[in-house]
Write an enzyme that holds these catalytic residues in place. Structure first.
Site, PDB file in Angstrom:
ATOM      1  N   GLU A 162     135.315  79.719  28.542  1.00 30.89           N
ATOM      2  CA  GLU A 162     136.035  80.984  28.732  1.00 30.89           C
ATOM      3  C   GLU A 162     136.819  81.334  27.466  1.00 30.89           C
ATOM      4  O   GLU A 162     138.058  81.435  27.483  1.00 30.89           O
ATOM      5  CB  GLU A 162     136.957  80.914  29.940  1.00 30.89           C
ATOM      6  CG  GLU A 162     136.191  80.843  31.243  1.00 30.89           C
ATOM      7  CD  GLU A 162     137.071  81.035  32.462  1.00 30.89           C
ATOM      8  OE1 GLU A 162     138.299  80.865  32.359  1.00 30.89           O
ATOM      9  OE2 GLU A 162     136.526  81.368  33.529  1.00 30.89           O
ATOM     10  N   GLU A 219     130.759  79.808  37.229  1.00 33.02           N
ATOM     11  CA  GLU A 219     131.884  79.286  38.028  1.00 33.02           C
ATOM     12  C   GLU A 219     132.263  80.308  39.078  1.00 33.02           C
ATOM     13  O   GLU A 219     132.311  81.499  38.804  1.00 33.02           O
ATOM     14  CB  GLU A 219     133.149  79.115  37.177  1.00 33.02           C
ATOM     15  CG  GLU A 219     133.156  78.016  36.172  1.00 33.02           C
ATOM     16  CD  GLU A 219     134.512  77.954  35.431  1.00 33.02           C
ATOM     17  OE1 GLU A 219     135.525  78.449  35.958  1.00 33.02           O
ATOM     18  OE2 GLU A 219     134.516  77.447  34.304  1.00 33.02           O
TER      19      GLU A 219
HETATM   20  C1  GAL Z   1     138.398  79.020  34.962  1.00 35.66           C
HETATM   21  C2  GAL Z   1     138.172  77.832  34.050  1.00 35.66           C
HETATM   22  C3  GAL Z   1     138.057  76.535  34.799  1.00 35.66           C
HETATM   23  C4  GAL Z   1     139.107  76.446  35.875  1.00 35.66           C
HETATM   24  C5  GAL Z   1     138.993  77.640  36.785  1.00 35.66           C
HETATM   25  C6  GAL Z   1     139.999  77.636  37.910  1.00 35.66           C
HETATM   26  O1  GAL Z   1     139.147  79.991  34.296  1.00 35.66           O
HETATM   27  O2  GAL Z   1     137.035  78.006  33.250  1.00 35.66           O
HETATM   28  O3  GAL Z   1     138.186  75.472  33.880  1.00 35.66           O
HETATM   29  O4  GAL Z   1     140.360  76.422  35.264  1.00 35.66           O
HETATM   30  O5  GAL Z   1     139.207  78.807  36.042  1.00 35.66           O
HETATM   31  O6  GAL Z   1     139.888  78.797  38.704  1.00 35.66           O
END
Ligand code: GAL
Length: 670
Positions: free
Chosen positions: A154, A311
């Protein structure tokens, strides 16, 4: 990027997660892999935060643990999405080189102890990070289990805008390349205002905090510079990997509400495959529609090709003021909404819920409660569905409607001085998208200037900053027979944030057949009615319809008596202008009319069901109709084919129970 994209090769739709085994005793790893297999996990991101583990001291690499994890995953047939490990610096680096720490706009440093504590312009950070990338790529570049490279994490999530002296120097270099002469910069930024005229490049600073409002041209360029700087950093990592490994390279985008710092239109071509992280934002009034919008925008970045959901969450996140659990079945519906809208991977953050650190209350595939839990059972159920819909992979969403989205317009809209601080770019985008979504039609999200041929309807909500050439693409397309809807605060400034004069909507003015003279925003709660009986809020303006027909007028408010919604015939096409924010119901009614006029067809014929999402993906041999019933009541849709979720033939009117999803292979229709 000049070379051809490397394909992401995976069997069917990928199902997976981030896996952070370094947080656990190695005795747990075998169980992790066994449970992954049970859930159907086949793509795992590792080494995302690995730096301090694999390089415990500068230049000393220790891959013992990572080798073991990779072997375990590979032996189980699980594909690896290999992190370069550079997203968060190890303590030794910031101790040796505190000059890499980022600075906020008020001139204060941000310290290590969280993550992403690095300045994107720092050559010292870059050198250390690229040494790590080189070591990782050399060690695993030809490992057969590696399916994908995951650059950093990110990029820009926390550190996109750095105001330190190193950034200031890099900003000047970027500006000199953009403008060539200081006079050109002065003209672009309008520095004649408030005695800001620069004589030397060295006088220029990032837009650090000031006592008054700042120069908006400077802020706009600082956004562009910051986005370009991180893209350049991505390229540096990718170049190293591509020289060593032939696997595709990507990084996880953050196409999600309120993350505005990177202009992903300019990043997309550098990705071998587009990957996105999306989290439901329960601070919004309608988080679910935002999810659909974000998925459509991600598909736009992928140029309509499939993309990877890198994710999302199985349940609550840990970073909103109130972290809501998902309702039973919601995780499956959310996941399949992403797939419906083009995702060929469903991945979660993260595999096993952490027991320490700031994310210990973030949901995971394997919750603290263990496998005897409703959440785990849903994870396994979803894994089964993802397997059964494997053939959907590679198919593409069919849309007749495009909505124009611009990060530059977003940045320019949100400047410190604007007609109303209640006016937000994303909010206008979401309102228009929600009204379209309610028509049961699919929407592509496109960049300003994108080719519009093939669409029946184009919508440009609040396209505040627009170049003349980008506006012409839309107005020429209308003249050739298209139907477009442009909403207020569009066509106000050019790429330098300079107002288009002669009547607002600037380069859209003639096609819209309007001349807008004055903005007249209204405060929340102030009445704003239209003569048709529709209600509105936020915005009115004083304008004349020059050649347009007035469809609705302001009945009260500061522009009472004047037009509010107009329609102009422009060439062979129609140009609608909406000069206010209609209530959600009235916006839906307006789009029902426009969608019908433009001849846009609904995705599916529904007989019942008030809260149903329908999307069609077109494959080489079949169409796939996704029917996602978010409501509690049975929905009834017309479809004939084979439902891949229940593995049953369906024909005619099919019932979709409340909360469930059907994915129908419509062989008959192709
Ligand atoms: C994203 C990140 C992850 C984790 C996740 C939690 O921003 O890439 O590592 O922190 O959020 O929601």
């Amino acid at each position: 990027m000049t070379t051809a994209r490397r394909p992401f090769v995976h069997d069917g739709i990928a199902y997976g997660c981030d896996y952070n085994p370094e947080q656990w005793d190695p005795s747990v790893w075998a169980e992790d892999v066994a449970l992954m297999t049970e859930a159907g996990v086949d793509l795992v991101a590792i080494n995302v935060f690995g730096w301090s583990h694999i390089e415990p001291r500068q230049g000393e690499f220790d891959f013992t643990a990572l080798d073991r994890v990779i072997d375990l995953l590979a032996a189980a047939g699980i594909g690896i999405n290999l992190g370069t490990g550079t997203s968060s610096t190890p303590p030794w680096l910031t101790r040796l080189h505190p000059e890499i720490l980022p600075m906020t706009e008020d001139g204060t440093l941000r310290y290590p102890g969280g993550r992403q504590a690095w300045c994107p312009s720092s050559p010292v950070f870059r050198e250390a990070a690229l040494a790590l990338v080189d070591a990782v790529a050399r060690r695993y570049g030809s490992h057969p289990a590696v399916e994908l490279w995951h650059v950093s994490n990110e990029l820009g999530c926390h550190n996109a805008l750095c105001y330190c002296d190193t950034s200031a120097a890099a900003f000047r270099v970027w500006l000199e390349a953009r403008y060539g002469t200081i006079d050109a910069l002065n003209s672009a930024w309008g520095t004649a205002f408030w005695s800001q005229t620069y004589r030397e490049w060295d006088e220029i600073l990032p837009p650090r905090a000031t006592l008054s409002t700042r120069n908006p041209g400077q802020q706009l360029d600082f956004h562009r510079f910051s986005s370009d700087t991180l893209l350049d950093y991505f390229r540096a990592e990718a170049e190293i990997i591509r020289a060593i490994s032939d696997k595709p390279v990507t990084t996880n985008f953050m196409v999600t509400a309120h993350i505005e710092n990177l202009d992903y239109w300019s990043w997309a071509a550098d990705m071998d495959v587009i990957a996105n992280d999306h989290y439901l934002d329960n601070r919004l009034s309608d988080p679910r529609t935002e999810l659909s919008f974000a998925a459509d925008l991600t598909r736009g970045l992928a140029g309509g090709e499939p993309w990877l959901l890198m994710e999302h969450s199985t349940g609550a996140v840990n970073w909103q003021p109130l972290n809501r659990a998902k309702a039973p079945g919601q995780m499956i519906r959310n996941s399949l909404t992403h797939v419906a809208r083009g995702a060929d991977a469903v991945c979660f953050f993260q595999w096993r819920a952490s027991v320490q650190g700031s994310e210990k209350f973030h949901s995971a595939m394997l919750p603290h409660a263990g496998t005897d839990s409703a959440l785990w059972r849903e994870v396994v159920e979803l894994g089964g569905i993802v397997d059964r819909i494997a053939e959907v992979a590679g198919s593409r969403v069919v849309s007749e409607v495009a909505i124009v989205f611009s990060w530059e317009a977003w940045w320019a809209t949100q400047t410190e001085s604007r007609p109303s601080h209640e006016l937000g770019y994303l909010e206008q985008m979401h309102a228009a998208y929600a009204a379209l979504y309610a028509q049961g039609v699919s929407v592509d999200v496109v960049a300003p200037g994108a080719d519009l041929s093939g669409y029946r309807l184009v919508v440009a909500p609040g396209l505040h900053l627009v170049r003349a050439a980008e506006a012409s693409v839309i107005t020429d397309w209308i003249a050739a027979g298209g139907t477009a809807v442009v909403t207020f605060y569009s066509g106000i400034v050019d790429e330098n944030d300079r107002v288009w004069t002669g009547g607002y909507t600037g380069p859209f003015r003639q096609a819209l057949g309007v001349a807008v003279e004055e903005f007249a925003p209204v405060a929340a709660g102030e009445p704003l009615r239209l003569t048709s009986g529709a209600t509105a809020s936020l915005w009115s303006e004083r304008f004349r319809a020059t050649t347009a027909a007035v469809i609705d007028s302001f009945a009260d408010g500061p522009s009472a008596g004047g037009p509010a919604i107009t329609r102009n015939t422009w060439g062979e096409g129609a140009a609608w202008y909406v000069a206010t924010l209609p209530s959600a119901a009235d916006y839906r009614a307006l789009f029902a009319r426009v969608v019908a006029e433009a001849g846009v067809t609904a995705t599916a014929r529904m007989r019942a069901g008030s809260d149903v999402e329908t999307v069609r993906r077109r494959g080489e041999n079949a169409d796939y109709l996704f029917v996602i019933n978010h409501g509690g009541d049975v929905a009834v849709a017309e479809a004939t084919g084979h439902d891949l979720v229940t593995d049953a033939a369906v024909s005619g009117e099919i019932e979709i129970p409340g909360g469930s999803v059907r994915i129908i292979r419509e062989e008959a229709l192709v």
